[in-house]
Motif scaffolding. Structure first.
Motif, PDB file in Angstrom:
ATOM      1  N   GLN A  15     -66.710 -32.556 -17.998  1.00 20.97           N
ATOM      2  CA  GLN A  15     -65.785 -32.360 -16.881  1.00 20.97           C
ATOM      3  C   GLN A  15     -65.833 -30.896 -16.470  1.00 20.97           C
ATOM      4  O   GLN A  15     -64.941 -30.128 -16.742  1.00 20.97           O
ATOM      5  CB  GLN A  15     -64.359 -32.764 -17.266  1.00 20.97           C
ATOM      6  CG  GLN A  15     -64.197 -34.239 -17.552  1.00 20.97           C
ATOM      7  CD  GLN A  15     -62.762 -34.602 -17.907  1.00 20.97           C
ATOM      8  OE1 GLN A  15     -61.999 -33.766 -18.402  1.00 20.97           O
ATOM      9  NE2 GLN A  15     -62.382 -35.838 -17.659  1.00 20.97           N
ATOM     10  N   GLY A  16     -66.909 -30.507 -15.853  1.00 21.34           N
ATOM     11  CA  GLY A  16     -67.091 -29.120 -15.479  1.00 21.34           C
ATOM     12  C   GLY A  16     -68.033 -28.412 -16.432  1.00 21.34           C
ATOM     13  O   GLY A  16     -68.466 -28.965 -17.444  1.00 21.34           O
ATOM     14  N   SER A  17     -68.328 -27.164 -16.115  1.00 19.79           N
ATOM     15  CA  SER A  17     -69.278 -26.390 -16.908  1.00 19.79           C
ATOM     16  C   SER A  17     -68.686 -25.996 -18.255  1.00 19.79           C
ATOM     17  O   SER A  17     -67.467 -25.828 -18.387  1.00 19.79           O
ATOM     18  CB  SER A  17     -69.686 -25.135 -16.137  1.00 19.79           C
ATOM     19  OG  SER A  17     -70.329 -25.475 -14.926  1.00 19.79           O
ATOM     20  N   LEU A  18     -69.549 -25.830 -19.245  1.00 18.29           N
ATOM     21  CA  LEU A  18     -69.074 -25.373 -20.548  1.00 18.29           C
ATOM     22  C   LEU A  18     -70.215 -24.777 -21.356  1.00 18.29           C
ATOM     23  O   LEU A  18     -71.394 -25.027 -21.080  1.00 18.29           O
ATOM     24  CB  LEU A  18     -68.424 -26.501 -21.338  1.00 18.29           C
ATOM     25  CG  LEU A  18     -69.333 -27.517 -22.037  1.00 18.29           C
ATOM     26  CD1 LEU A  18     -68.608 -28.159 -23.200  1.00 18.29           C
ATOM     27  CD2 LEU A  18     -69.797 -28.575 -21.054  1.00 18.29           C
ATOM     28  N   ILE A  19     -69.844 -23.986 -22.355  1.00 21.33           N
ATOM     29  CA  ILE A  19     -70.783 -23.395 -23.305  1.00 21.33           C
ATOM     30  C   ILE A  19     -70.432 -23.917 -24.683  1.00 21.33           C
ATOM     31  O   ILE A  19     -69.262 -23.917 -25.080  1.00 21.33           O
ATOM     32  CB  ILE A  19     -70.699 -21.858 -23.279  1.00 21.33           C
ATOM     33  CG1 ILE A  19     -71.113 -21.321 -21.905  1.00 21.33           C
ATOM     34  CG2 ILE A  19     -71.577 -21.254 -24.367  1.00 21.33           C
ATOM     35  CD1 ILE A  19     -70.892 -19.822 -21.741  1.00 21.33           C
ATOM     36  N   LEU A  20     -71.462 -24.375 -25.405  1.00 19.30           N
ATOM     37  CA  LEU A  20     -71.273 -24.858 -26.763  1.00 19.30           C
ATOM     38  C   LEU A  20     -71.835 -23.824 -27.740  1.00 19.30           C
ATOM     39  O   LEU A  20     -72.999 -23.442 -27.629  1.00 19.30           O
ATOM     40  CB  LEU A  20     -71.987 -26.199 -26.961  1.00 19.30           C
ATOM     41  CG  LEU A  20     -71.556 -27.341 -26.038  1.00 19.30           C
ATOM     42  CD1 LEU A  20     -72.402 -28.584 -26.291  1.00 19.30           C
ATOM     43  CD2 LEU A  20     -70.073 -27.659 -26.222  1.00 19.30           C
ATOM     44  N   LEU A 237     -78.847 -27.999 -17.945  1.00 20.03           N
ATOM     45  CA  LEU A 237     -78.695 -27.674 -19.365  1.00 20.03           C
ATOM     46  C   LEU A 237     -79.634 -26.553 -19.777  1.00 20.03           C
ATOM     47  O   LEU A 237     -80.795 -26.520 -19.358  1.00 20.03           O
ATOM     48  CB  LEU A 237     -79.004 -28.919 -20.214  1.00 20.03           C
ATOM     49  CG  LEU A 237     -79.205 -28.718 -21.723  1.00 20.03           C
ATOM     50  CD1 LEU A 237     -77.888 -28.337 -22.401  1.00 20.03           C
ATOM     51  CD2 LEU A 237     -79.788 -29.985 -22.357  1.00 20.03           C
ATOM     52  N   ASP A 238     -79.115 -25.648 -20.607  1.00 19.20           N
ATOM     53  CA  ASP A 238     -79.959 -24.670 -21.302  1.00 19.20           C
ATOM     54  C   ASP A 238     -79.583 -24.710 -22.774  1.00 19.20           C
ATOM     55  O   ASP A 238     -78.531 -24.189 -23.169  1.00 19.20           O
ATOM     56  CB  ASP A 238     -79.757 -23.266 -20.745  1.00 19.20           C
ATOM     57  CG  ASP A 238     -80.755 -22.257 -21.328  1.00 19.20           C
ATOM     58  OD1 ASP A 238     -81.378 -22.574 -22.360  1.00 19.20           O
ATOM     59  OD2 ASP A 238     -80.903 -21.163 -20.750  1.00 19.20           O
ATOM     60  N   PRO A 239     -80.409 -25.341 -23.622  1.00 19.42           N
ATOM     61  CA  PRO A 239     -80.077 -25.451 -25.042  1.00 19.42           C
ATOM     62  C   PRO A 239     -80.271 -24.165 -25.835  1.00 19.42           C
ATOM     63  O   PRO A 239     -79.930 -24.113 -27.015  1.00 19.42           O
ATOM     64  CB  PRO A 239     -81.026 -26.549 -25.534  1.00 19.42           C
ATOM     65  CG  PRO A 239     -82.188 -26.498 -24.598  1.00 19.42           C
ATOM     66  CD  PRO A 239     -81.625 -26.087 -23.276  1.00 19.42           C
ATOM     67  N   LEU A 253     -75.532 -21.060  -7.513  1.00 22.29           N
ATOM     68  CA  LEU A 253     -76.158 -22.111  -6.698  1.00 22.29           C
ATOM     69  C   LEU A 253     -75.337 -23.396  -6.654  1.00 22.29           C
ATOM     70  O   LEU A 253     -75.841 -24.442  -6.243  1.00 22.29           O
ATOM     71  CB  LEU A 253     -77.566 -22.417  -7.240  1.00 22.29           C
ATOM     72  CG  LEU A 253     -78.589 -21.283  -7.137  1.00 22.29           C
ATOM     73  CD1 LEU A 253     -79.936 -21.732  -7.721  1.00 22.29           C
ATOM     74  CD2 LEU A 253     -78.768 -20.834  -5.690  1.00 22.29           C
ATOM     75  N   ASP A 254     -74.087 -23.345  -7.088  1.00 24.42           N
ATOM     76  CA  ASP A 254     -73.185 -24.501  -7.020  1.00 24.42           C
ATOM     77  C   ASP A 254     -73.670 -25.657  -7.889  1.00 24.42           C
ATOM     78  O   ASP A 254     -73.588 -26.814  -7.502  1.00 24.42           O
ATOM     79  CB  ASP A 254     -72.999 -24.957  -5.569  1.00 24.42           C
ATOM     80  CG  ASP A 254     -71.834 -25.926  -5.401  1.00 24.42           C
ATOM     81  OD1 ASP A 254     -70.915 -25.882  -6.241  1.00 24.42           O
ATOM     82  OD2 ASP A 254     -71.863 -26.732  -4.452  1.00 24.42           O
ATOM     83  N   ARG A 255     -74.189 -25.362  -9.047  1.00 19.74           N
ATOM     84  CA  ARG A 255     -74.515 -26.372 -10.050  1.00 19.74           C
ATOM     85  C   ARG A 255     -73.579 -26.207 -11.246  1.00 19.74           C
ATOM     86  O   ARG A 255     -73.086 -25.111 -11.515  1.00 19.74           O
ATOM     87  CB  ARG A 255     -75.951 -26.223 -10.557  1.00 19.74           C
ATOM     88  CG  ARG A 255     -76.999 -26.990  -9.775  1.00 19.74           C
ATOM     89  CD  ARG A 255     -77.281 -26.422  -8.429  1.00 19.74           C
ATOM     90  NE  ARG A 255     -78.504 -26.983  -7.844  1.00 19.74           N
ATOM     91  CZ  ARG A 255     -78.913 -26.706  -6.604  1.00 19.74           C
ATOM     92  NH1 ARG A 255     -78.194 -25.893  -5.820  1.00 19.74           N
ATOM     93  NH2 ARG A 255     -80.020 -27.253  -6.132  1.00 19.74           N
ATOM     94  N   LYS A 256     -73.335 -27.300 -11.953  1.00 15.22           N
ATOM     95  CA  LYS A 256     -72.587 -27.239 -13.203  1.00 15.22           C
ATOM     96  C   LYS A 256     -73.572 -27.022 -14.352  1.00 15.22           C
ATOM     97  O   LYS A 256     -74.705 -27.474 -14.273  1.00 15.22           O
ATOM     98  CB  LYS A 256     -71.781 -28.520 -13.412  1.00 15.22           C
ATOM     99  CG  LYS A 256     -70.614 -28.648 -12.439  1.00 15.22           C
ATOM    100  CD  LYS A 256     -69.901 -29.975 -12.568  1.00 15.22           C
ATOM    101  CE  LYS A 256     -70.713 -31.102 -11.930  1.00 15.22           C
ATOM    102  NZ  LYS A 256     -69.938 -32.378 -11.846  1.00 15.22           N
ATOM    103  N   PRO A 282     -65.323 -18.712 -18.640  1.00 14.53           N
ATOM    104  CA  PRO A 282     -65.858 -20.067 -18.813  1.00 14.53           C
ATOM    105  C   PRO A 282     -65.397 -20.691 -20.138  1.00 14.53           C
ATOM    106  O   PRO A 282     -65.033 -19.993 -21.073  1.00 14.53           O
ATOM    107  CB  PRO A 282     -67.381 -19.841 -18.824  1.00 14.53           C
ATOM    108  CG  PRO A 282     -67.550 -18.426 -19.255  1.00 14.53           C
ATOM    109  CD  PRO A 282     -66.373 -17.693 -18.709  1.00 14.53           C
ATOM    110  N   GLN A 283     -65.396 -22.019 -20.165  1.00 13.26           N
ATOM    111  CA  GLN A 283     -64.990 -22.745 -21.368  1.00 13.26           C
ATOM    112  C   GLN A 283     -66.054 -22.629 -22.441  1.00 13.26           C
ATOM    113  O   GLN A 283     -67.224 -22.879 -22.209  1.00 13.26           O
ATOM    114  CB  GLN A 283     -64.766 -24.222 -21.024  1.00 13.26           C
ATOM    115  CG  GLN A 283     -64.395 -25.089 -22.208  1.00 13.26           C
ATOM    116  CD  GLN A 283     -64.321 -26.560 -21.859  1.00 13.26           C
ATOM    117  OE1 GLN A 283     -64.355 -26.925 -20.676  1.00 13.26           O
ATOM    118  NE2 GLN A 283     -64.213 -27.419 -22.865  1.00 13.26           N
ATOM    119  N   VAL A 284     -65.645 -22.243 -23.648  1.00 15.79           N
ATOM    120  CA  VAL A 284     -66.540 -22.152 -24.796  1.00 15.79           C
ATOM    121  C   VAL A 284     -66.005 -23.048 -25.910  1.00 15.79           C
ATOM    122  O   VAL A 284     -64.834 -22.935 -26.280  1.00 15.79           O
ATOM    123  CB  VAL A 284     -66.677 -20.711 -25.312  1.00 15.79           C
ATOM    124  CG1 VAL A 284     -67.589 -20.661 -26.526  1.00 15.79           C
ATOM    125  CG2 VAL A 284     -67.205 -19.792 -24.214  1.00 15.79           C
TER     126      VAL A 284
END
Length: 289
Positions: A15-20, A237-239, A253-256, A282-284
């Motif tokens: 649900q939106g962008s996030l960092i793991l 995605l960037d793993p 660029l308006d991407r999640k 941003p959410q981490v």
């Protein structure tokens, strides 16, 4: 005898962008099947840098172990990718150590120093160019990926090398892979200035980052990959997020985005970069499995 049922970790609801924060091999298990449109990433190169963090990829005892590790990572990436999705993979090469167990720092690149050097891989000789990019590309192809293009990233401002018996290396590879035979690719979005179809040699300068102490993934290298491989609103995605360049480009660029990074120091750098263009941090999420 005790028996314990192992259950897979619950999938995240995107649900939106996030960092793991965590190991990509574990964090990818939390991402739903067929949820990502495009992947743009640059994994740690083999035998080139010690990040000093447990679980890091890149210092395996042999290049073959390294490639097998990445194949397993990208097998999970293929699961989360949509059927018409693409993977844009930047990977650099390296030389065998020649039996040396250390590498001295370079005056212009202190992070180059290493006290750990894997042995010369079986079947190779001291001073051999290992051919990591193509070894990995063929291994991924054999594992089920469609290998669609090799792109030469030419670096006009390449770092000098103190070598007298070969040319100075000034390029790396970007490989375009797809999950399926037919896939989304917006060739018009990345046409060259003269209107012709994008060529396979990209002249792009490296971008230093004082906080990261190494040359980071340039935004101008990531932009065409995301423009060709996704539409506004899609998930990218960037793993191996590193300092967050893929996320920054996605935001512009308006991407999640979904970014995964093992090193908490790099996450701090990424969050700082993203916060400078966002109204809130941003959410981490820390991944514990």
């Amino acid at each position: 005898m005790q028996h314990e049922r192992i259950t897979p970790p619950p999938k995240l609801e995107l649900q939106g962008s996030l960092i793991l924060e965590g190991d990509a091999r574990l964090a990818l298990q939390r991402i739903p099947d067929n949820s990502i449109q495009c992947v743009v990433t640059s994994p740690p190169y083999w035998s080139l840098r010690d990040y000093g963090i447990e679980g890091q990829i890149g210092l395996e005892d042999s290049v073959y172990q390294y490639i097998n590790t990445l194949v397993s990572v990208f097998r999970e990436v293929r699961r989360v990718l949509k059927p018409d999705g693409t993977l844009w993979l930047n990977i650099g090469d390296s030389y065998t150590s020649g039996g040396r167990t250390w590498r001295a720092p370079d005056k212009k690149n202190q992070a180059r120093a290493m006290s750990i050097r894997p042995d010369t891989p079986e079947g190779l000789k001291p001073k051999d160019l290992i051919g990591v990019p193509w070894r990995l590309a063929f291994a991924l192809q054999q594992d089920g990926w469609y290998l669609r293009s090799d792109i030469i990233w030419h670096k006009p401002n390449a770092m000098p090398e103190s070598v007298k018996d070969r040319p100075t290396r000034s390029h790396e590879y970007i490989f375009l892979f797809s999950k399926s035979e037919r896939y989304y690719y917006d060739y018009q979005a990345i046409r060259e200035e003269n209107g012709r179809n994008r060529r396979s040699v990209w002249h792009i300068n490296t971008q230093p980052n004082k906080e990261a102490h190494f040359a980071v993934f340039p935004t101008t290298l990531v932009e065409p990959c995301i423009l060709a491989g996704s539409k506004p609103g899609d998930y990218v995605l960037d793993p191996f997020l590193g300092s967050g360049t893929t996320a920054v480009v996605c935001q512009n660029l308006d991407r999640k985005y979904v970014g995964i990074e093992l090193n908490p120091e790099y996450i701090q750098i990424a969050v700082k970069r993203l916060t400078s263009i966002l109204t809130e941090a941003p959410q981490v999420t820390k991944v514990v499995i």
